[in-house]
Design a protein around this motif. Structure first.
Motif, PDB file in Angstrom:
ATOM      1  N   SER A  31       0.827  -1.201   0.000  1.00  0.00           N
ATOM      2  CA  SER A  31       0.000   0.000   0.000  1.00  0.00           C
ATOM      3  C   SER A  31       0.867   1.259   0.000  1.00  0.00           C
ATOM      4  O   SER A  31       0.475   2.283  -0.516  1.00  0.00           O
ATOM      5  CB  SER A  31      -0.957  -0.001   1.187  1.00  0.00           C
ATOM      6  N   ALA A  32       2.078   1.157   0.568  1.00  0.00           N
ATOM      7  CA  ALA A  32       2.955   2.320   0.611  1.00  0.00           C
ATOM      8  C   ALA A  32       3.395   2.736  -0.793  1.00  0.00           C
ATOM      9  O   ALA A  32       3.753   3.877  -1.012  1.00  0.00           O
ATOM     10  CB  ALA A  32       4.171   2.032   1.472  1.00  0.00           C
ATOM     11  N   THR A  33       3.371   1.814  -1.768  1.00  0.00           N
ATOM     12  CA  THR A  33       3.819   2.186  -3.114  1.00  0.00           C
ATOM     13  C   THR A  33       2.666   2.151  -4.115  1.00  0.00           C
ATOM     14  O   THR A  33       2.875   2.245  -5.295  1.00  0.00           O
ATOM     15  CB  THR A  33       4.933   1.236  -3.595  1.00  0.00           C
ATOM     16  N   ASP A  34       1.446   2.016  -3.623  1.00  0.00           N
ATOM     17  CA  ASP A  34       0.296   1.938  -4.509  1.00  0.00           C
ATOM     18  C   ASP A  34      -0.188   3.298  -4.971  1.00  0.00           C
ATOM     19  O   ASP A  34      -1.015   3.399  -5.861  1.00  0.00           O
ATOM     20  CB  ASP A  34      -0.869   1.230  -3.781  1.00  0.00           C
ATOM     21  N   ASP A  35       0.296   4.321  -4.329  1.00  0.00           N
ATOM     22  CA  ASP A  35      -0.152   5.675  -4.612  1.00  0.00           C
ATOM     23  C   ASP A  35       1.029   6.450  -5.192  1.00  0.00           C
ATOM     24  O   ASP A  35       2.116   6.483  -4.610  1.00  0.00           O
ATOM     25  CB  ASP A  35      -0.619   6.301  -3.288  1.00  0.00           C
ATOM     26  N   VAL A  36       0.812   7.079  -6.348  1.00  0.00           N
ATOM     27  CA  VAL A  36       1.934   7.733  -7.030  1.00  0.00           C
ATOM     28  C   VAL A  36       2.571   8.822  -6.175  1.00  0.00           C
ATOM     29  O   VAL A  36       3.784   9.027  -6.226  1.00  0.00           O
ATOM     30  CB  VAL A  36       1.489   8.278  -8.421  1.00  0.00           C
ATOM     31  N   ILE A  37       1.780   9.493  -5.361  1.00  0.00           N
ATOM     32  CA  ILE A  37       2.352  10.577  -4.548  1.00  0.00           C
ATOM     33  C   ILE A  37       3.222  10.012  -3.432  1.00  0.00           C
ATOM     34  O   ILE A  37       4.307  10.520  -3.148  1.00  0.00           O
ATOM     35  CB  ILE A  37       1.245  11.494  -3.994  1.00  0.00           C
ATOM     36  N   ASP A  38       2.748   8.900  -2.826  1.00  0.00           N
ATOM     37  CA  ASP A  38       3.589   8.228  -1.824  1.00  0.00           C
ATOM     38  C   ASP A  38       4.909   7.793  -2.450  1.00  0.00           C
ATOM     39  O   ASP A  38       5.978   7.892  -1.841  1.00  0.00           O
ATOM     40  CB  ASP A  38       2.884   6.985  -1.265  1.00  0.00           C
ATOM     41  N   LEU A  39       4.802   7.300  -3.689  1.00  0.00           N
ATOM     42  CA  LEU A  39       5.992   6.811  -4.372  1.00  0.00           C
ATOM     43  C   LEU A  39       6.974   7.956  -4.659  1.00  0.00           C
ATOM     44  O   LEU A  39       8.183   7.831  -4.451  1.00  0.00           O
ATOM     45  CB  LEU A  39       5.559   6.134  -5.679  1.00  0.00           C
ATOM     46  N   LEU A  40       6.457   9.095  -5.097  1.00  0.00           N
ATOM     47  CA  LEU A  40       7.315  10.261  -5.361  1.00  0.00           C
ATOM     48  C   LEU A  40       7.958  10.768  -4.069  1.00  0.00           C
ATOM     49  O   LEU A  40       9.142  11.116  -4.041  1.00  0.00           O
ATOM     50  CB  LEU A  40       6.507  11.380  -6.034  1.00  0.00           C
ATOM     51  N   LEU A  41       7.168  10.758  -2.976  1.00  0.00           N
ATOM     52  CA  LEU A  41       7.713  11.187  -1.674  1.00  0.00           C
ATOM     53  C   LEU A  41       8.795  10.224  -1.210  1.00  0.00           C
ATOM     54  O   LEU A  41       9.823  10.618  -0.661  1.00  0.00           O
ATOM     55  CB  LEU A  41       6.599  11.257  -0.622  1.00  0.00           C
ATOM     56  N   ARG A  42       8.546   8.932  -1.440  1.00  0.00           N
ATOM     57  CA  ARG A  42       9.539   7.927  -1.062  1.00  0.00           C
ATOM     58  C   ARG A  42      10.828   8.129  -1.872  1.00  0.00           C
ATOM     59  O   ARG A  42      11.929   8.003  -1.337  1.00  0.00           O
ATOM     60  CB  ARG A  42       8.955   6.534  -1.316  1.00  0.00           C
ATOM     61  N   GLN A  43      10.675   8.476  -3.157  1.00  0.00           N
ATOM     62  CA  GLN A  43      11.870   8.731  -3.962  1.00  0.00           C
ATOM     63  C   GLN A  43      12.632   9.957  -3.444  1.00  0.00           C
ATOM     64  O   GLN A  43      13.860   9.967  -3.447  1.00  0.00           O
ATOM     65  CB  GLN A  43      11.488   8.918  -5.437  1.00  0.00           C
ATOM     66  N   HIS A  44      11.911  10.991  -2.996  1.00  0.00           N
ATOM     67  CA  HIS A  44      12.599  12.142  -2.401  1.00  0.00           C
ATOM     68  C   HIS A  44      13.463  11.688  -1.233  1.00  0.00           C
ATOM     69  O   HIS A  44      14.605  12.132  -1.071  1.00  0.00           O
ATOM     70  CB  HIS A  44      11.589  13.199  -1.928  1.00  0.00           C
ATOM     71  N   ALA A  45      12.903  10.793  -0.390  1.00  0.00           N
ATOM     72  CA  ALA A  45      13.656  10.291   0.766  1.00  0.00           C
ATOM     73  C   ALA A  45      14.860   9.458   0.316  1.00  0.00           C
ATOM     74  O   ALA A  45      15.955   9.568   0.884  1.00  0.00           O
ATOM     75  CB  ALA A  45      12.737   9.469   1.662  1.00  0.00           C
ATOM     76  N   GLN A  46      14.657   8.640  -0.733  1.00  0.00           N
ATOM     77  CA  GLN A  46      15.779   7.824  -1.248  1.00  0.00           C
ATOM     78  C   GLN A  46      16.885   8.714  -1.819  1.00  0.00           C
ATOM     79  O   GLN A  46      18.073   8.432  -1.651  1.00  0.00           O
ATOM     80  CB  GLN A  46      15.279   6.880  -2.349  1.00  0.00           C
TER      81      GLN A  46
END
Ligand SMILES: [Fe+2]
Ligand SMILES: [Fe+2]
Length: 195
Positions: free
Chosen positions: A9-24
């Motif tokens: 679910s953490a990667t099912d939403d494009v905005i969560d995914l973009l935020l996660r990439q910012h953290a990476q």
């Protein structure tokens, strides 16, 4: 099972995914700075690939949406694109020097400040609105497209090939952008907005 569901679910939403990439991206800058030798080179290569996928996705998904739905959206997007261009130039300059060059870390720090300031502006000015404007199905479909783009980004440059990153920026990154554009169009067609 539960952990896996949470992960999904953490990667099912494009905005969560973009935020996660910012953290990476933030973590990779730290890793490049604190490592040496081959480890630093590999971390820097990963950073370049992630930035290529991430910025291409934003150019395709986030900025067009901002232009359409934000008051003064054109100005917001022009500022972000300008920042992205500046970062790309710095990245190319970094790639032309050995990672143990005394100028490498100061220049990398300059890039880090620019990229993280840029990311904060996106989160503050664009991502919230994007969340409001996209339906659940659309956010999910775009997340699939973004994950597919990550999967097709070149994995490891051939060892010993000089300028691999420059090539990635100038050549394959364009092919990646084309492929990502297609994936996103497909995702938007197949995922009716749920409002
Ligand atoms: Fe961006
Ligand atoms: Fe971003």
């Amino acid at each position: 099972m539960n952990a896996r569901s949470t992960e999904m679910s953490a990667t099912d939403d494009v905005i969560d995914l973009l935020l996660r990439q910012h953290a990476q991206i933030r973590d990779l800058f730290l890793l490049v700075t604190t490592s040496t030798g081959t480890e630093r080179r590999e971390a820097f290569d990963r950073l370049v690939r992630l930035l290529a996928v991430h910025e291409t996705a934003e150019e395709q998904i986030v900025h067009p949406m901002s232009r359409r739905s934000l008051a003064g959206g054109d100005g917001v997007v022009l500022d972000r694109l300008h920042e992205e261009e500046m970062s790309k130039a710095l990245l190319s300059e970094l790639d032309r020097m050995p990672t143990d060059d005394p100028r490498f870390v100061p220049l990398l720090n300059h890039l880090r400040v620019d990229v993280l300031t840029h990311a904060r502006a996106e989160e503050r000015l664009e991502f919230g609105r994007l969340h409001e404007d996209l339906g659940d199905a659309e956010r999910k479909g775009l997340a699939v497209a973004l994950r597919a783009a990550e999967a097709i980004a070149p994995t490891h440059p051939h060892p010993g090939v000089e300028g691999a990153i420059e090539n990635l920026l100038l050549g394959p990154a364009l092919a990646l952008a084309d492929r990502l554009r297609d994936l996103i169009k497909e995702a938007m067609r197949e995922s009716p907005s749920e409002g």
